[in-house]
Design a protein around this motif. Sequence first.
Motif, PDB file in Angstrom:
ATOM      1  N   UNK A  89       0.842  -1.200   0.000  1.00 39.32           N
ATOM      2  CA  UNK A  89       0.000   0.000   0.000  1.00 39.32           C
ATOM      3  C   UNK A  89       0.875   1.248   0.000  1.00 39.32           C
ATOM      4  N   UNK A  90       0.391   2.371  -0.542  1.00 43.96           N
ATOM      5  CA  UNK A  90       1.201   3.597  -0.622  1.00 43.96           C
ATOM      6  C   UNK A  90       1.808   4.012   0.713  1.00 43.96           C
ATOM      7  N   UNK A  91       1.057   3.936   1.793  1.00 47.93           N
ATOM      8  CA  UNK A  91       1.578   4.357   3.093  1.00 47.93           C
ATOM      9  C   UNK A  91       2.780   3.510   3.512  1.00 47.93           C
ATOM     10  N   UNK A  92       2.700   2.210   3.263  1.00 50.99           N
ATOM     11  CA  UNK A  92       3.797   1.328   3.642  1.00 50.99           C
ATOM     12  C   UNK A  92       5.029   1.566   2.773  1.00 50.99           C
ATOM     13  N   UNK A  93       4.814   1.909   1.506  1.00 51.09           N
ATOM     14  CA  UNK A  93       5.959   2.206   0.632  1.00 51.09           C
ATOM     15  C   UNK A  93       6.674   3.471   1.087  1.00 51.09           C
ATOM     16  N   UNK A  94       5.897   4.490   1.424  1.00 46.83           N
ATOM     17  CA  UNK A  94       6.498   5.729   1.928  1.00 46.83           C
ATOM     18  C   UNK A  94       7.241   5.470   3.235  1.00 46.83           C
ATOM     19  N   UNK A 132      13.882   4.426  -4.427  1.00 44.13           N
ATOM     20  CA  UNK A 132      12.992   5.282  -3.641  1.00 44.13           C
ATOM     21  C   UNK A 132      11.939   5.936  -4.520  1.00 44.13           C
ATOM     22  N   UNK A 133      12.357   6.436  -5.670  1.00 45.56           N
ATOM     23  CA  UNK A 133      11.397   7.033  -6.588  1.00 45.56           C
ATOM     24  C   UNK A 133      10.379   5.999  -7.070  1.00 45.56           C
ATOM     25  N   UNK A 134      10.853   4.792  -7.353  1.00 46.07           N
ATOM     26  CA  UNK A 134       9.948   3.739  -7.812  1.00 46.07           C
ATOM     27  C   UNK A 134       8.909   3.418  -6.736  1.00 46.07           C
ATOM     28  N   UNK A 135       9.317   3.558  -5.457  1.00 41.59           N
ATOM     29  CA  UNK A 135       8.391   3.253  -4.360  1.00 41.59           C
ATOM     30  C   UNK A 135       7.239   4.241  -4.280  1.00 41.59           C
ATOM     31  N   UNK A 136       7.461   5.485  -4.731  1.00 37.40           N
ATOM     32  CA  UNK A 136       6.392   6.488  -4.627  1.00 37.40           C
ATOM     33  C   UNK A 136       5.825   6.882  -5.989  1.00 37.40           C
ATOM     34  N   UNK A 137       6.334   6.241  -7.041  1.00 38.14           N
ATOM     35  CA  UNK A 137       5.767   6.474  -8.368  1.00 38.14           C
ATOM     36  C   UNK A 137       4.306   6.028  -8.374  1.00 38.14           C
ATOM     37  N   UNK A 138       3.458   6.792  -9.007  1.00 32.52           N
ATOM     38  CA  UNK A 138       2.057   6.424  -9.102  1.00 32.52           C
ATOM     39  C   UNK A 138       1.177   6.983  -8.012  1.00 32.52           C
ATOM     40  N   UNK A 139       1.767   7.747  -7.081  1.00 29.91           N
ATOM     41  CA  UNK A 139       0.956   8.355  -6.014  1.00 29.91           C
ATOM     42  C   UNK A 139       0.270   9.636  -6.475  1.00 29.91           C
ATOM     43  N   UNK A 140       0.637  10.112  -7.657  1.00 31.13           N
ATOM     44  CA  UNK A 140       0.040  11.340  -8.155  1.00 31.13           C
ATOM     45  C   UNK A 140       0.826  12.584  -7.808  1.00 31.13           C
ATOM     46  N   UNK A 141       2.083  12.418  -7.368  1.00 33.06           N
ATOM     47  CA  UNK A 141       2.925  13.560  -7.018  1.00 33.06           C
ATOM     48  C   UNK A 141       3.667  14.065  -8.248  1.00 33.06           C
ATOM     49  N   UNK A 149       9.576  14.763  -1.158  1.00 36.52           N
ATOM     50  CA  UNK A 149       9.077  13.761  -0.218  1.00 36.52           C
ATOM     51  C   UNK A 149      10.226  12.862   0.244  1.00 36.52           C
ATOM     52  N   UNK A 150      11.045  12.424  -0.695  1.00 35.57           N
ATOM     53  CA  UNK A 150      12.186  11.582  -0.326  1.00 35.57           C
ATOM     54  C   UNK A 150      13.149  12.360   0.575  1.00 35.57           C
ATOM     55  N   UNK A 151      13.376  13.643   0.261  1.00 37.60           N
ATOM     56  CA  UNK A 151      14.279  14.460   1.078  1.00 37.60           C
ATOM     57  C   UNK A 151      13.743  14.624   2.493  1.00 37.60           C
ATOM     58  N   UNK A 152      12.450  14.906   2.627  1.00 34.62           N
ATOM     59  CA  UNK A 152      11.855  15.113   3.956  1.00 34.62           C
ATOM     60  C   UNK A 152      11.907  13.825   4.773  1.00 34.62           C
ATOM     61  N   UNK A 153      11.542  12.710   4.161  1.00 33.70           N
ATOM     62  CA  UNK A 153      11.591  11.440   4.872  1.00 33.70           C
ATOM     63  C   UNK A 153      13.021  11.078   5.266  1.00 33.70           C
ATOM     64  N   UNK A 225       4.373   8.743  11.335  1.00 37.89           N
ATOM     65  CA  UNK A 225       2.927   8.657  11.085  1.00 37.89           C
ATOM     66  C   UNK A 225       2.348  10.017  10.722  1.00 37.89           C
ATOM     67  N   UNK A 226       2.793  11.075  11.425  1.00 36.18           N
ATOM     68  CA  UNK A 226       2.270  12.411  11.133  1.00 36.18           C
ATOM     69  C   UNK A 226       2.772  12.887   9.762  1.00 36.18           C
ATOM     70  N   UNK A 227       4.013  12.577   9.418  1.00 36.40           N
ATOM     71  CA  UNK A 227       4.529  12.950   8.103  1.00 36.40           C
ATOM     72  C   UNK A 227       3.729  12.262   6.996  1.00 36.40           C
ATOM     73  N   UNK A 228       3.481  10.982   7.171  1.00 38.91           N
ATOM     74  CA  UNK A 228       2.738  10.241   6.151  1.00 38.91           C
ATOM     75  C   UNK A 228       1.309  10.750   6.040  1.00 38.91           C
ATOM     76  N   UNK A 229       0.705  11.118   7.178  1.00 40.72           N
ATOM     77  CA  UNK A 229      -0.629  11.715   7.125  1.00 40.72           C
ATOM     78  C   UNK A 229      -0.624  12.960   6.239  1.00 40.72           C
ATOM     79  N   UNK A 230       0.393  13.802   6.443  1.00 41.89           N
ATOM     80  CA  UNK A 230       0.460  15.036   5.671  1.00 41.89           C
ATOM     81  C   UNK A 230       0.711  14.805   4.199  1.00 41.89           C
ATOM     82  N   UNK A 231       1.654  13.903   3.898  1.00 44.65           N
ATOM     83  CA  UNK A 231       1.990  13.628   2.491  1.00 44.65           C
ATOM     84  C   UNK A 231       0.796  13.029   1.768  1.00 44.65           C
TER      85      UNK A 231
END
Length: 238
Positions: A89-94, A132-141, A149-153, A225-231
Amino acid sequence: MSLLWRHELPPRPVGRGPKQTVTVDAVVAAAVALADREGYTKVSIRAVAAELGLRPMSLYTYVPSRDALTILMVDAVADEDPPIPGDLPPRERLAAVARQVHEEYVAHPWLLEVPPWRLVLGPGRMRRYERQLAAIEGLGLPDVAMDRVIAVLTEFATGNARMVVAAARETGRMSDAEWWELHGPLLAEVMPSSRFPLSSRVGAAVGELYQAPADPGGAFEYGLARLLDGILGTVSGE
């Protein structure tokens, strides 16, 4: 740069001088093992040569300097991260992006002593960035947002890992219980609850829960958890 990308470039001509008896990969692996065991300050050309049973001067036929060796070490560690499964799921990938960074620093604390800015991009770091990019590809960013997102995480995970490493080092010298037994009476005298009412109330609550000055592990999970909520909220338009 040519050393970093040595496996992708044509072999260099063999020059004059002593024949090399080990590989650059072996030199880097020995340096990483030394840093893991004894810390970054113990890594030197002489020390790494001793690890390999070589004369110090001969190591310069593999790497030109300690700085160059450090760049190779960082890149080798970055290449250890496994791919993040795309069916999560997207949250787990992030979350996996942050967890891998966090685990890397905890496993190799000496990385926290290496200046992160302008490290030469090698194949290990580039492959990790691609994963890392492949993990968040397709989220609509948008592309720039993906990088941010990768930098913040990464920066969040790095900061928390610094606290985890520091806590492990300090409690190795003196346990938290011993520290409070030594300093607690004085602190109770100079920090009465009448003067610090909020600090006393909150401090008592978290002290009872943590049994320590802080809880880096709990802070990591809460902050992530709070970061992922925001993203994810941004992605969904919330």
